[in-house]
Design an enzyme around this catalytic site. Structure first.
Site, PDB file in Angstrom:
ATOM      1  N   ALA A 172       0.802  -1.218   0.000  1.00  0.00           N
ATOM      2  CA  ALA A 172       0.000   0.000   0.000  1.00  0.00           C
ATOM      3  C   ALA A 172       0.836   1.269   0.000  1.00  0.00           C
ATOM      4  O   ALA A 172       0.333   2.341  -0.346  1.00  0.00           O
ATOM      5  CB  ALA A 172      -0.935   0.012   1.216  1.00  0.00           C
ATOM      6  N   ASP A 173       2.107   1.180   0.374  1.00  0.00           N
ATOM      7  CA  ASP A 173       2.936   2.390   0.481  1.00  0.00           C
ATOM      8  C   ASP A 173       4.391   2.057   0.150  1.00  0.00           C
ATOM      9  O   ASP A 173       5.274   2.157   1.004  1.00  0.00           O
ATOM     10  CB  ASP A 173       2.822   2.986   1.885  1.00  0.00           C
ATOM     11  CG  ASP A 173       3.508   4.349   1.999  1.00  0.00           C
ATOM     12  OD1 ASP A 173       3.748   4.977   0.951  1.00  0.00           O
ATOM     13  OD2 ASP A 173       3.808   4.772   3.128  1.00  0.00           O
ATOM     14  N   LEU A 174       4.628   1.682  -1.095  1.00  0.00           N
ATOM     15  CA  LEU A 174       5.977   1.319  -1.508  1.00  0.00           C
ATOM     16  C   LEU A 174       6.775   2.606  -1.756  1.00  0.00           C
ATOM     17  O   LEU A 174       6.734   3.184  -2.839  1.00  0.00           O
ATOM     18  CB  LEU A 174       5.940   0.461  -2.771  1.00  0.00           C
ATOM     19  CG  LEU A 174       7.277  -0.184  -3.155  1.00  0.00           C
ATOM     20  CD1 LEU A 174       7.710  -1.211  -2.118  1.00  0.00           C
ATOM     21  CD2 LEU A 174       7.176  -0.822  -4.541  1.00  0.00           C
ATOM     22  N   ASN A 178      10.674   2.337   2.683  1.00  0.00           N
ATOM     23  CA  ASN A 178      10.156   0.996   2.959  1.00  0.00           C
ATOM     24  C   ASN A 178      10.882  -0.092   2.178  1.00  0.00           C
ATOM     25  O   ASN A 178      10.442  -1.243   2.155  1.00  0.00           O
ATOM     26  CB  ASN A 178       8.652   0.936   2.670  1.00  0.00           C
ATOM     27  CG  ASN A 178       7.847   1.657   3.734  1.00  0.00           C
ATOM     28  OD1 ASN A 178       8.320   1.827   4.860  1.00  0.00           O
ATOM     29  ND2 ASN A 178       6.646   2.091   3.395  1.00  0.00           N
TER      30      ASN A 178
END
Length: 244
Positions: A172-174, A178
Site C-alpha cells: 500500500a505504500d511502496l 520501505n
C-alpha cells in the site's frame, strides 16, 4: 486479567482478554508468554528508542531476551487524523490492521520473501473503534533506499519488488523508506499495513512502481528519478517483457 490462550499448528500464540479495553494479540513463541504490555513502548523503560526515518513518529526499536524488534503503533494520516490519530472502525478481528499485517508477513516469510518476521500484534477494542500495534523483527545493519541514491542497488530493489508481485502481494505504500538494503546488498521490504494478497493486477503493479518514483523524486530530485528508472528497467527484466 481474565484471558484465554491458544496456539495453532504454526506456533502462533493467540491471547484474548475481556478486561476493558477488551482485545487480543498474536505472538511468536520467541517472545515467550504473550503479554499485551509488549506492545506498549513504556513497558521497555529507558531501553526504548524511536525510529527516526519515515513513519508518523509512532515506531520504536525495542528488544527482549533473544530478540530485537520494531514496535509500531497504527496511526492515521491526512485530514482524518485531526478527528482521531489512532482509532479505527471495528469490522471484526480478522480485519484489524495489526492481525492482517501479521498474517500477511507470516505468509510471505514462509514463502521465502525478504520481509521482517512478525513477532507480535494486538488490538484493543472500545465499542465501535479499536487501536492496534505490531512488533516485527528488526533487520540489522540496513539503510533505506532513500539514502542510497548513488549506489548500485537497483537490481536488488527490483528483485524484491518483483518477488512480492509474483506472490500476488500488493504494497500500500511502496516508498523510498520501505525498501531497505543490508550489508550483503540484499533488499528487504517493510511496512505492509493495508497490504493485500491474492493477486496483483498490472495496473496495481504499475501503481506501486509509480508511487516509488514519486517518493524517490521527493527525496532525491533528479538523482532519485535516475535511480527509479534503473529499478524500473530491472523490475521489467525480472517480470518479463511488458510487465509492470
Amino acid at each position: 486479567m481474565t484471558a484465554e490462550l491458544v496456539q495453532d499448528a504454526s506456533g502462533i500464540q493467540r491471547l484474548a482478554w475481556q478486561d476493558p479495553p477488551a482485545g487480543a494479540m498474536l505472538c511468536d513463541v520467541r517472545l515467550g508468554a504473550p503479554d499485551p504490555r509488549l506492545l506498549d513502548p513504556a513497558f521497555y523503560g529507558d531501553c526504548v528508542r524511536p525510529v527516526d526515518a519515515g513513519g508518523r513518529q509512532a515506531a520504536w526499536f525495542v528488544e527482549g531476551e533473544g530478540w530485537q524488534g520494531v514496535l509500531r503503533g497504527y496511526r492515521r494520516g491526512g485530514l482524518v487524523a485531526k478527528l482521531s490519530r489512532d482509532a479505527y472502525f471495528w469490522q471484526g478481528e480478522s480485519r484489524t490492521r495489526s492481525f492482517r499485517e501479521y498474517r500477511l508477513l507470516a505468509m510471505m516469510r514462509e514463502r521465502g520473501l525478504s520481509v521482517p518476521a512478525p513477532l507480535a500484534a494486538a488490538y484493543w477494542r472500545d465499542g465501535l473503534t479499536y487501536r492496534a500495534a505490531i512488533i516485527v523483527e528488526r533487520i540489522p545493519d540496513v539503510r533505506p533506499l532513500a539514502h542510497l541514491l548513488d549506489e548500485p542497488v537497483w537490481d536488488a530493489a527490483a528483485t524484491a519488488i518483483a518477488a512480492m508481485h509474483r506472490l500476488g502481494v500488493w504494497h500500500a505504500d511502496l516508498n523510498a523508506f520501505n525498501i531497505l538494503l543490508d550489508g550483503r546488498g540484499q533488499a528487504w521490504l517493510i511496512d505492509f499495513d493495508r497490504g493485500t494478497e491474492g493477486g496483483v493486477s498490472a495496473q496495481r503493479r504499475r501503481g506501486n512502481l509509480l508511487r516509488l518514483r514519486r517518493s524517490l523524486e521527493k527525496v532525491g530530485g533528479e538523482r532519485g528519478v535516475a535511480l527509479w528508472e534503473r529499478v524500473d528497467r530491472a523490475y521489467r527484466g525480472c517480470m518479463g517483457d511488458g510487465a509492470g
